[in-house]
Design an enzyme around this catalytic site. Structure first.
Site, PDB file in Angstrom:
ATOM      1  N   LYS A 186       0.720  -1.233  -0.139  1.00  0.00           N
ATOM      2  CA  LYS A 186      -0.048  -0.044  -0.119  1.00  0.00           C
ATOM      3  C   LYS A 186       0.869   1.110   0.013  1.00  0.00           C
ATOM      4  O   LYS A 186       0.812   2.155  -0.601  1.00  0.00           O
ATOM      5  CB  LYS A 186      -0.845  -0.067   1.324  1.00  0.00           C
ATOM      6  CG  LYS A 186      -1.561   1.344   1.537  1.00  0.00           C
ATOM      7  CD  LYS A 186      -2.251   1.100   2.855  1.00  0.00           C
ATOM      8  CE  LYS A 186      -1.565   1.447   4.088  1.00  0.00           C
ATOM      9  NZ  LYS A 186      -1.219   3.090   4.473  1.00  0.00           N
ATOM     10  N   ASN A 187       1.874   1.318   0.837  1.00  0.00           N
ATOM     11  CA  ASN A 187       2.611   2.461   1.118  1.00  0.00           C
ATOM     12  C   ASN A 187       3.797   2.813  -0.092  1.00  0.00           C
ATOM     13  O   ASN A 187       4.327   3.789  -0.179  1.00  0.00           O
ATOM     14  CB  ASN A 187       3.255   2.650   2.498  1.00  0.00           C
ATOM     15  CG  ASN A 187       2.433   2.807   3.498  1.00  0.00           C
ATOM     16  OD1 ASN A 187       0.970   3.016   3.399  1.00  0.00           O
ATOM     17  ND2 ASN A 187       2.789   2.627   4.615  1.00  0.00           N
ATOM     18  N   CYS A 214      -4.485  12.776  13.497  1.00  0.00           N
ATOM     19  CA  CYS A 214      -5.335  11.548  13.433  1.00  0.00           C
ATOM     20  C   CYS A 214      -5.125  10.561  14.686  1.00  0.00           C
ATOM     21  O   CYS A 214      -4.501  10.966  15.763  1.00  0.00           O
ATOM     22  CB  CYS A 214      -4.943  10.796  12.027  1.00  0.00           C
ATOM     23  SG  CYS A 214      -3.230  10.056  12.042  1.00  0.00           S
ATOM     24  N   ARG A 259       0.936  14.668  13.404  1.00  0.00           N
ATOM     25  CA  ARG A 259       1.369  14.478  12.026  1.00  0.00           C
ATOM     26  C   ARG A 259       1.215  15.655  11.130  1.00  0.00           C
ATOM     27  O   ARG A 259       0.536  15.663  10.186  1.00  0.00           O
ATOM     28  CB  ARG A 259       0.398  13.434  11.297  1.00  0.00           C
ATOM     29  CG  ARG A 259       0.592  12.103  11.967  1.00  0.00           C
ATOM     30  CD  ARG A 259      -0.075  10.775  11.523  1.00  0.00           C
ATOM     31  NE  ARG A 259       0.637  10.383  10.280  1.00  0.00           N
ATOM     32  CZ  ARG A 259       0.110   9.440   9.343  1.00  0.00           C
ATOM     33  NH1 ARG A 259      -1.050   8.825   9.695  1.00  0.00           N
ATOM     34  NH2 ARG A 259       0.698   8.910   8.478  1.00  0.00           N
ATOM     35  N   ASP A 263       4.950   0.783  12.021  1.00  0.00           N
ATOM     36  CA  ASP A 263       3.909   0.084  11.424  1.00  0.00           C
ATOM     37  C   ASP A 263       3.522  -1.622  11.966  1.00  0.00           C
ATOM     38  O   ASP A 263       2.719  -1.974  11.595  1.00  0.00           O
ATOM     39  CB  ASP A 263       3.587   0.009   9.959  1.00  0.00           C
ATOM     40  CG  ASP A 263       3.433   1.665   9.376  1.00  0.00           C
ATOM     41  OD1 ASP A 263       3.120   2.545  10.329  1.00  0.00           O
ATOM     42  OD2 ASP A 263       3.778   1.782   8.352  1.00  0.00           O
TER      43      ASP A 263
HETATM   44  N1  EPU Z   1       6.482  14.864  10.459  1.00  0.00           N
HETATM   45  C1  EPU Z   1       6.715  16.103  11.046  1.00  0.00           C
HETATM   46  N2  EPU Z   1       6.480  17.175   9.815  1.00  0.00           N
HETATM   47  C2  EPU Z   1       6.281  16.466   8.636  1.00  0.00           C
HETATM   48  C3  EPU Z   1       6.307  15.295   8.376  1.00  0.00           C
HETATM   49  C4  EPU Z   1       6.402  14.405   9.269  1.00  0.00           C
HETATM   50  O1  EPU Z   1       6.709  16.609  12.168  1.00  0.00           O
HETATM   51  O2  EPU Z   1       6.361  17.540   7.779  1.00  0.00           O
HETATM   52  C5  EPU Z   1       6.578  13.965  11.754  1.00  0.00           C
HETATM   53  C6  EPU Z   1       5.203  13.037  11.906  1.00  0.00           C
HETATM   54  O3  EPU Z   1       4.478  13.675  12.944  1.00  0.00           O
HETATM   55  C7  EPU Z   1       6.053  11.787  12.558  1.00  0.00           C
HETATM   56  C8  EPU Z   1       7.429  11.548  11.958  1.00  0.00           C
HETATM   57  O4  EPU Z   1       7.624  12.731  11.468  1.00  0.00           O
HETATM   58  O5  EPU Z   1       5.986  12.155  14.010  1.00  0.00           O
HETATM   59  C9  EPU Z   1       7.385  10.457  10.865  1.00  0.00           C
HETATM   60  O6  EPU Z   1       6.149  11.001   9.879  1.00  0.00           O
HETATM   61  P1  EPU Z   1       6.098  10.439   8.425  1.00  0.00           P
HETATM   62  O7  EPU Z   1       6.336  11.706   7.587  1.00  0.00           O
HETATM   63  O8  EPU Z   1       7.338   9.341   7.820  1.00  0.00           O
HETATM   64  O9  EPU Z   1       5.087   9.467   8.262  1.00  0.00           O
HETATM   65  P2  EPU Z   1       4.213   9.599   6.988  1.00  0.00           P
HETATM   66  O10 EPU Z   1       5.041   9.815   5.747  1.00  0.00           O
HETATM   67  O11 EPU Z   1       2.953  10.214   7.067  1.00  0.00           O
HETATM   68  C10 EPU Z   1       4.344   7.045   6.475  1.00  0.00           C
HETATM   69  C11 EPU Z   1       3.486   5.794   6.272  1.00  0.00           C
HETATM   70  C12 EPU Z   1       3.033   5.666   7.484  1.00  0.00           C
HETATM   71  C13 EPU Z   1       4.095   5.140   8.346  1.00  0.00           C
HETATM   72  C14 EPU Z   1       5.014   6.308   8.536  1.00  0.00           C
HETATM   73  C15 EPU Z   1       6.418   5.904   9.299  1.00  0.00           C
HETATM   74  C16 EPU Z   1       2.438   6.312   3.884  1.00  0.00           C
HETATM   75  C17 EPU Z   1       1.443   6.724   3.171  1.00  0.00           C
HETATM   76  N3  EPU Z   1       2.245   6.297   5.038  1.00  0.00           N
HETATM   77  O12 EPU Z   1       3.653   8.298   7.037  1.00  0.00           O
HETATM   78  O13 EPU Z   1       1.951   4.358   7.470  1.00  0.00           O
HETATM   79  O14 EPU Z   1       3.596   4.912   9.778  1.00  0.00           O
HETATM   80  O15 EPU Z   1       5.405   6.892   7.253  1.00  0.00           O
HETATM   81  O16 EPU Z   1       6.991   4.885   8.761  1.00  0.00           O
HETATM   82  O17 EPU Z   1       3.556   5.877   3.475  1.00  0.00           O
HETATM   83  C18 EPU Z   1       0.421   2.845   8.087  1.00  0.00           C
HETATM   84  O18 EPU Z   1       0.678   2.230   6.904  1.00  0.00           O
HETATM   85  O19 EPU Z   1      -0.209   2.425   8.992  1.00  0.00           O
HETATM   86  C19 EPU Z   1       1.030   4.109   8.212  1.00  0.00           C
HETATM   87  C20 EPU Z   1       0.628   4.940   9.175  1.00  0.00           C
END
Ligand code: EPU
Length: 422
Positions: free
Chosen positions: A22-23, A121, A126, A309
Site C-alpha cells: 500500500k505505502n 489522526c 502528523r 507500523d
Molecule cells: N513529521 C513532521 N512534519 C512533517 C512530516 C512528518 O513533524 O512534515 C513527523 C510525523 O508527525 C512523525 C514523523 O515525522 O512523527 C514521521 O512521519 P512520516 O512523515 O515519516 O510519516 P508519513 O509519511 O505521514 C508514512 C506511512 C505511515 C508510516 C510512516 C512512518 C505512507 C502513506 N504512510 O507516513 O504508514 O507509519 O510513514 O513509517 O507511506 C500505515 O501504513 O499504517 C501508516 C501509518
C-alpha cells in the site's frame, strides 16, 4: 459495518502470498500525475486507501482503471487527461492523509495545488511542515486559507533541502516535485524506506534522473518531461510481517510467499530473539515457533530500524511473552490506542509516555474489541487468533484500508475467522 469474529487458540500453518505494498502504491499513483503517458502499476490489491486515492485522481482529471495483466496480476492503469482540478478536498484528505502526496506532482507539473491541510489522526498530530518547507526551498509560495494549503510557482527550481526529521511521504513529495524542477535538488536526512526506493524506481522508468535513494542523501536532476511507465510494485513488508507474526503468536508454522526478507531485517531479528525460527525460503519467508515466547524489547525507528507500523502487532505478541518487554514508540506520539483493548483480553501493559511495559501472561481471553486505526486493528486480530475463546473486532474498516481480505489469508492458514455484518 463489518466485524471479525475470531475463535482463537489454533496454531496457524501453511503458506499464503503477500500483496503489493500500500505505502508504495499510493506514491506511485501520485507520481502518475507527472507523466505524459499512461502509468501502469502491477500488483495492486483491493484496499480502501487505494480506491480513495483513485477517487482523488479522478477528481484531478485522471482516468483510473483496474484490470489484470497477461499473468493475471491485478493492475491499475492511470491515464491523466487535461487536469480538471488542482484540489485535494477535505472530504478525501480527512479519510486518507496520503492525499498530500499529490501536492508535489501538481505543483511541479501545473504550478498550482490546493490541498486540504490534514488534521491530527488516531496515531498523532502528523504535521506536514517539512513537505511545505521543502517545496518553499524549491521556490513554491504557500499559504493557508480556509483550512487549505495553496501552493503556487512559475517553475520549481532545484535546491538543497535538509529535513529536520526523517519523513517518508515528505521525502516522496519532494522527490516527485524535484523530478520536474529546473536544476539539481539534493535531499538530505531523507527517509530510506524501501517504499521511497520503489517510487524512485518508477520515476526513473518515467525518465527521471535520481540517485541515492535508499541512503539519506538523494540527488535529483530535474528533467523537462516525464513519460508513462509500467511498474511492478514491491511486496508489502508490513502485511508480510503481520502474517508471520500470526504464525508465531499462535505457535504455528507460516510461510509468506513473495515476502522479501531484505526489507524485514529488524522485525525478523526480533522474531528470532523471541525464540521463533525464521527461514528464507525459495521466494518467501517462513516462521515457526514451538517453544515459549521470550519477551524482548522493541524501539521503533525510521528504516532500517523497527517499523512503527509493526509496533502494535508485536505488542500483541509480547503480551504472551515469558517476562517483561519494553516497547518504545519514537515515531508517533499517540500510537498506543490498542493497549486499552489488549488489556480487556487480560494483557498486562503499563504505559508511561512513549513507553509500554508489557508483562507477559500465560494466556489471553477472547473479548469484544474496538479497532481504532489500521495497525491497531491488525494487533487485535493477532491477539484474537492466540486467545482462548471468541473475539469480536469491531470497526474493521480501519483494517480494510491496508490489508486485502486479511481473513481469507488467515483462513487459508487454518484460522477460524469470519467477517460478519454488525
Ligand atoms: N513529521 C513532521 N512534519 C512533517 C512530516 C512528518 O513533524 O512534515 C513527523 C510525523 O508527525 C512523525 C514523523 O515525522 O512523527 C514521521 O512521519 P512520516 O512523515 O515519516 O510519516 P508519513 O509519511 O505521514 C508514512 C506511512 C505511515 C508510516 C510512516 C512512518 C505512507 C502513506 N504512510 O507516513 O504508514 O507509519 O510513514 O513509517 O507511506 C500505515 O501504513 O499504517 C501508516 C501509518
Amino acid at each position: 459495518m463489518d466485524i471479525f469474529v475470531i475463535r482463537g487458540g489454533k496454531p496457524l500453518s501453511g503458506s499464503c502470498r503477500v500483496s503489493g505494498a500500500k505505502n508504495a502504491i499510493l506514491p506511485a499513483m501520485a507520481a502518475s500525475l507527472l507523466a505524459e503517458g499512461p502509468v501502469e502499476i502491477v500488483g495492486v490489491p483491493v484496499l480502501r486507501d487505494i480506491s480513495t486515492f483513485g477517487k482523488l485522481l479522478g477528481i484531478l482529471g485522471s482516468e483510473v482503471t483496474r484490470g489484470f495483466d497477461a499473468s493475471g496480476t491485478e493492475t491499475v492503469r492511470i491515464v491523466n487527461g487535461p487536469v480538471s482540478s488542482m484540489e485535494a478536498p477535505y472530504e478525501l484528505v480527512k479519510t486518507m492523509r496520503a492525499s498530500v502526496l499529490v501536492l508535489g506532482p501538481l505543483l511541479a507539473r501545473y504550478g498550482r495545488a490546493r490541498i486540504s491541510l490534514p488534521g491530527g489522526c488516531a496515531i498523532g498530530a502528523r504535521p506536514i511542515d517539512q513537505h511545505l518547507r521543502g517545496l518553499e526551498h524549491l521556490g513554491a509560495k504557500t499559504s493557508l486559507s480556509e483550512g487549505y494549503i495553496e501552493a503556487t510557482t512559475d517553475r520549481l527550481k532545484g535546491a538543497s533541502v535538509r529535513f529536520d526529521m526523517k519523513t517518508v511521504t515528505g521525502t516522496e513529495n519532494l522527490m516527485m516535485a524535484a523530478a520536474l524542477a529546473e536544476g539539481t535538488t539534493v535531499l538530505s536526512n531523507a527517509a530510506q524506506e524501501p517504499e521511497v526506493c520503489d517510487l524512485a524506481c518508477l520515476l526513473r522508468a518515467m525518465g527521471a534522473d535520481i540517485e541515492g535513494d535508499g541512503t539519506d542523501e538523494i540527488v535529483i536532476r530535474g528533467v523537462q518531461t516525464l513519460k508513462g511507465a509500467r511498474h511492478e510494485v514491491m511486496a508489502d513488508r508490513i502485511e508480510a510481517a503481520t502474517l508471520l507474526l500470526a504464525g508465531a503468536i499462535t505457535g504455528g508454522d507460516v510461510t509468506v510467499e513473495g515476502a522479501n526478507s531484505r526489507y524485514m531485517g529488524a522485525v525478523l531479528d526480533k522474531l528470532r530473539e523471541s525464540g521463533a525460527e525464521v527461514y528464507e525460503t525459495d521466494g518467501g519467508v517462513r516462521t515457526k515457533r514451538a517453544g515459549a515466547i521470550r519477551s524482548v524489547n522493541v524501539k521503533t525507528a525510521p528504516y532500517p530500524g523497527f517499523p512503527t507500523d509493526m509496533q502494535a502487532q508485536f505488542m500483541a505478541y509480547m503480551c504472551l511473552g515469558d517476562g517483561f518487554s519494553i516497547i518504545s514508540e519514537t515515531i508517533f506520539e499517540n500510537r498506543f490506542m490498542h493497549v486499552a483493548e489488549l488489556r480487556r483480553m487480560g494483557a498486562g501493559i503499563d504505559v508511561s509516555g512513549n513507553t509500554a511495559a508489557v508483562k507477559g501472561v500465560p494466556k489471553l481471553s477472547g473479548a469484544p474489541l474496538m479497532a481504532t486505526d489500521l495497525r491497531a486493528s491488525a494487533s487485535l486480530v493477532l491477539a484474537g487468533l492466540a486467545a482462548a475463546g471468541t473475539t469480536e473486532v469491531f470497526r474493521i474498516y480501519h483494517l480494510d484500508r491496508g490489508y486485502d481480505l486479511l481473513e481469507n489469508k488467515l483462513c487459508s492458514l487454518g484460522a477460524d475467522i469470519e467477517r460478519v455484518k454488525e
